[in-house]
Design a protein around this motif. Structure first.
Motif, mmCIF file in Angstrom:
data_model
loop_
_atom_site.group_PDB
_atom_site.id
_atom_site.type_symbol
_atom_site.label_atom_id
_atom_site.label_comp_id
_atom_site.label_asym_id
_atom_site.label_seq_id
_atom_site.Cartn_x
_atom_site.Cartn_y
_atom_site.Cartn_z
ATOM 1 N N LEU A 1 -0.961 -6.398 4.238
ATOM 2 C CA LEU A 1 -2.349 -5.940 4.174
ATOM 3 C C LEU A 1 -2.956 -5.998 2.772
ATOM 4 C CD1 LEU A 1 -2.082 -2.800 6.498
ATOM 5 C CD2 LEU A 1 -2.894 -5.077 7.085
ATOM 6 N N HIS A 2 -2.190 -6.427 1.781
ATOM 7 C CA HIS A 2 -2.645 -6.541 0.390
ATOM 8 C C HIS A 2 -3.131 -5.195 -0.150
ATOM 9 C CE1 HIS A 2 -2.170 -10.796 0.949
ATOM 10 N NE2 HIS A 2 -2.987 -10.763 1.989
ATOM 11 N N VAL A 3 -2.320 -4.151 0.046
ATOM 12 C CA VAL A 3 -2.607 -2.827 -0.510
ATOM 13 C C VAL A 3 -1.679 -2.594 -1.694
ATOM 14 C CG1 VAL A 3 -3.441 -1.868 1.662
ATOM 15 C CG2 VAL A 3 -1.030 -1.704 1.100
ATOM 16 N N THR A 4 -1.992 -1.565 -2.471
ATOM 17 C CA THR A 4 -1.150 -1.276 -3.631
ATOM 18 C C THR A 4 0.095 -0.505 -3.198
ATOM 19 O OG1 THR A 4 -2.322 0.780 -4.061
ATOM 20 C CG2 THR A 4 -3.145 -1.190 -5.159
ATOM 21 N N THR A 5 1.059 -0.460 -4.078
ATOM 22 C CA THR A 5 2.276 0.298 -3.795
ATOM 23 C C THR A 5 1.987 1.790 -3.997
ATOM 24 O OG1 THR A 5 3.034 0.053 -6.070
ATOM 25 C CG2 THR A 5 3.778 -1.596 -4.475
ATOM 26 N N ILE A 6 2.829 2.635 -3.429
ATOM 27 C CA ILE A 6 2.645 4.080 -3.528
ATOM 28 C C ILE A 6 3.874 4.706 -4.172
ATOM 29 C CG2 ILE A 6 1.076 4.205 -1.562
ATOM 30 C CD1 ILE A 6 3.426 5.231 0.123
ATOM 31 N N ASN A 7 3.713 5.912 -4.684
ATOM 32 C CA ASN A 7 4.858 6.620 -5.257
ATOM 33 C C ASN A 7 5.419 7.615 -4.240
ATOM 34 O OD1 ASN A 7 3.230 8.921 -5.351
ATOM 35 N ND2 ASN A 7 2.685 8.604 -7.503
ATOM 36 N N LEU B 1 9.407 1.620 2.951
ATOM 37 C CA LEU B 1 8.803 0.759 3.974
ATOM 38 C C LEU B 1 7.403 0.327 3.573
ATOM 39 C CD1 LEU B 1 9.961 2.537 7.243
ATOM 40 C CD2 LEU B 1 10.598 0.253 6.476
ATOM 41 N N TRP B 2 6.618 1.253 3.062
ATOM 42 C CA TRP B 2 5.263 0.924 2.631
ATOM 43 C C TRP B 2 5.293 -0.127 1.528
ATOM 44 C CZ3 TRP B 2 0.436 3.365 3.896
ATOM 45 C CH2 TRP B 2 -0.637 2.937 3.106
ATOM 46 N N ASN B 3 6.130 0.108 0.510
ATOM 47 C CA ASN B 3 6.136 -0.785 -0.647
ATOM 48 C C ASN B 3 6.739 -2.151 -0.351
ATOM 49 O OD1 ASN B 3 4.873 1.124 -2.225
ATOM 50 N ND2 ASN B 3 6.774 1.938 -3.041
ATOM 51 N N HIS B 4 7.588 -2.247 0.664
ATOM 52 C CA HIS B 4 8.174 -3.542 0.989
ATOM 53 C C HIS B 4 7.396 -4.311 2.039
ATOM 54 C CE1 HIS B 4 11.680 -1.939 -1.147
ATOM 55 N NE2 HIS B 4 11.935 -3.211 -1.395
ATOM 56 N N LEU B 5 6.621 -3.636 2.868
ATOM 57 C CA LEU B 5 5.918 -4.327 3.955
ATOM 58 C C LEU B 5 4.418 -4.474 3.713
ATOM 59 C CD1 LEU B 5 7.625 -2.686 7.045
ATOM 60 C CD2 LEU B 5 8.035 -4.953 6.107
ATOM 61 N N LEU B 6 3.735 -3.391 3.451
ATOM 62 C CA LEU B 6 2.283 -3.402 3.468
ATOM 63 C C LEU B 6 1.614 -4.175 2.329
ATOM 64 C CD1 LEU B 6 1.487 0.119 4.859
ATOM 65 C CD2 LEU B 6 1.526 -2.067 6.027
#
Length: 137
Positions: free
Chosen positions: A40-46, A31-36
């Protein structure tokens, strides 16, 4: 069979807990990597960062109980034991004090009604006339 399951549950419970945490962390990561990043122009997370975010949110916002103090079964049971030992006068005094502290929380239309309930919420024009037989509108 029953004895095997009884001994095996000590291995199964931690594995089930780890599987649930892993599944939720994977969902948080997706969800974080597909939406944020787009919103919000943030980096992806692992995966491990997602697990850390999930655990941090659980610590900060709670673990999904029924919510609110007093909803716990042990608190309700303890309150019932205290009320059981009160006399009717003490119980009514406690109830009125609790209603005063809760700013009229128990006086809502769908809550507990007492004998003065309707009179408290009527306006001056809806109350009975001095004769007492018909309401003046």
């Amino acid at each position: 069979m029953k004895q095997f399951f009884y001994k095996g549950r000590f291995i199964f419970i931690p594995l089930a807990f780890a599987a649930c945490i892993s599944a939720v962390s994977f969902v948080v990561m997706q969800l974080w990597n597909h939406l944020l990043p787009d919103i919000l122009h943030v980096t992806t997370i692992n995966f491990w960062q997602a697990m850390g975010i999930f655990i941090l949110c659980k610590i900060l916002f709670g673990f999904g109980g029924k919510g609110g103090p007093g909803n716990a079964p042990w608190a309700r049971r303890r309150m019932m034991e205290k009320c059981k030992n009160m006399s009717p006068e003490e119980r009514e005094k406690f109830r009125t004090e609790l209603e005063n502290r809760m700013c009229g929380w128990g006086k809502r239309p769908f809550g507990r009604r007492d004998s003065n309930f309707d009179d408290r919420f009527k306006t001056n024009t809806e109350r009975t006339s001095p004769q007492g037989d018909t309401p003046s509108v």
